[in-house]
Design an enzyme around this catalytic site. Sequence first.
Site, PDB file in Angstrom:
ATOM      1  N   PHE A  11       0.819  -1.213   0.000  1.00 15.69           N
ATOM      2  CA  PHE A  11       0.000   0.000   0.000  1.00 15.69           C
ATOM      3  C   PHE A  11       0.855   1.266   0.000  1.00 15.69           C
ATOM      4  CE2 PHE A  11      -2.471   3.057   2.745  1.00 15.69           C
ATOM      5  CZ  PHE A  11      -3.348   3.451   1.750  1.00 15.69           C
ATOM      6  N   TYR A  39       2.536  -1.549 -10.765  1.00 18.90           N
ATOM      7  CA  TYR A  39       3.802  -1.273 -11.453  1.00 18.90           C
ATOM      8  C   TYR A  39       4.609  -2.557 -11.668  1.00 18.90           C
ATOM      9  CZ  TYR A  39       2.757   3.600 -10.346  1.00 18.90           C
ATOM     10  OH  TYR A  39       2.158   4.840 -10.254  1.00 18.90           O
ATOM     11  N   TYR A 132       6.041  -7.328  17.187  1.00 15.45           N
ATOM     12  CA  TYR A 132       6.226  -6.359  16.101  1.00 15.45           C
ATOM     13  C   TYR A 132       7.016  -5.154  16.606  1.00 15.45           C
ATOM     14  CZ  TYR A 132       5.164  -2.659  12.766  1.00 15.45           C
ATOM     15  OH  TYR A 132       5.260  -1.614  11.876  1.00 15.45           O
ATOM     16  N   LYS A 136      10.880  -4.059  15.592  1.00 15.75           N
ATOM     17  CA  LYS A 136      11.154  -2.749  14.990  1.00 15.75           C
ATOM     18  C   LYS A 136      12.181  -1.983  15.809  1.00 15.75           C
ATOM     19  CE  LYS A 136       8.803  -2.099  11.161  1.00 15.75           C
ATOM     20  NZ  LYS A 136       9.492  -1.749   9.891  1.00 15.75           N
ATOM     21  N   GLY A 182     -23.065  -0.117  10.876  1.00 16.48           N
ATOM     22  CA  GLY A 182     -23.934  -0.140  12.048  1.00 16.48           C
ATOM     23  C   GLY A 182     -23.633  -1.277  12.997  1.00 16.48           C
ATOM     24  N   LYS A 183     -22.514  -1.996  12.797  1.00 18.72           N
ATOM     25  CA  LYS A 183     -22.158  -3.129  13.637  1.00 18.72           C
ATOM     26  C   LYS A 183     -21.090  -2.762  14.668  1.00 18.72           C
ATOM     27  CE  LYS A 183     -23.163  -6.413   9.916  1.00 18.72           C
ATOM     28  NZ  LYS A 183     -22.610  -7.472   9.035  1.00 18.72           N
ATOM     29  N   TYR A 198      -2.527   9.901   7.336  1.00 20.09           N
ATOM     30  CA  TYR A 198      -3.158   9.714   6.027  1.00 20.09           C
ATOM     31  C   TYR A 198      -2.082   9.384   4.995  1.00 20.09           C
ATOM     32  CZ  TYR A 198      -5.564  10.781   1.669  1.00 20.09           C
ATOM     33  OH  TYR A 198      -6.077  10.710   0.397  1.00 20.09           O
ATOM     34  N   GLY A 200      -1.630   9.988   1.898  1.00 19.72           N
ATOM     35  CA  GLY A 200      -1.120  11.073   1.065  1.00 19.72           C
ATOM     36  C   GLY A 200      -0.076  11.910   1.761  1.00 19.72           C
TER      37      GLY A 200
END
Length: 333
Positions: A11, A39, A132, A136, A182-183, A198, A200
């Site tokens: 991603f 790509y 994790y 790291k 709605g769950k 975000y 971007g």
Amino acid sequence: MKIALIGGSGFVGTRLTDLLIHTTDHEIVIIDKVISEKYPQLTRIGNVQDRDALCGLLQGVHQVVLLAAEHRDDVTPVSKYYDVNVNGIENTLYAMQANAITRIVFTSSVAVYGLGKENPSEAAAVAPFNHYGKSKLQAEQVLEKWYAAHADWNIQVIRPTVIFGEGNRGNVYNLLQQIASGKFMMIGKGDNQKSMSYIGNIVAFIAYLISDQCTGYSLYNYGDKPDLTTNDLVYYTGKVLGKHIPTLRIPYSLGLMGGYAFDALAFILRRKLAISSVRVRKFCAVTQYDSSKALATGFQPPFALQEGLRRTLESDFSAYIKVNNQFASYENG
């Protein structure tokens, strides 16, 4: 300049490739164990666990962005975290030195701080609570030790908060989907602050660091501001979707007990389930981080946090918006 995005088929790597291709003249090569869907022509098959292969794949490269990681909450065996996240950085540095590459941007994680910290800066104590985060942190320590012996290198480390955006199917998407459908059940009071990044903006920050020609070791938290509470997130999601979202609230202690019950069920079934005690703890924890150092570099995020949320909701939850608009039109005659 030729830039290698190791782990670039995912991603973040795909969105970073989009940005670099359209805003710079850099040559991009994606090194990953799977072909990039968007790509494929830029992809070279490689694995951070294969040192010899990396040495060949990095020939002619000027800078590395290391995105490859094992990051899910439920990776088994847990040794995979260390094989990929720690041994992977060691192999990458070896291959970089073999090719006289001295510039790397490494994506770590705020998971190194552990849970329940109060808006930690980069100088805060680290105490990761899961494998994790521990792996790291060990990867960062490898980089620090490397820089101590290679002071002429440019090493940039980013600790992003949880990343979300259009097309991502991670934790934030799962939360937004529960709210939209709605769950959703609120565990706890919902007033815990949540730092988020975000897509971007995080790729824009990585691109900003790529342009840094200085030598040195730099470490940055990254999260978009201002932080939202879980209650804010529910309210804003409902506002964008055009619907009132009723929220069932259950006490934290009861929710955690339910998480442990799902842990036991997952063990019995030998399956990975969407609910676990770790995810309940992470959901209810304050995950707020100080990003002032990143902003002090002069970087300006291209998107406001709520704009990123709106873009994500309108892209990934358009069916809910369409249904709600039709229902509103019907209600209004």
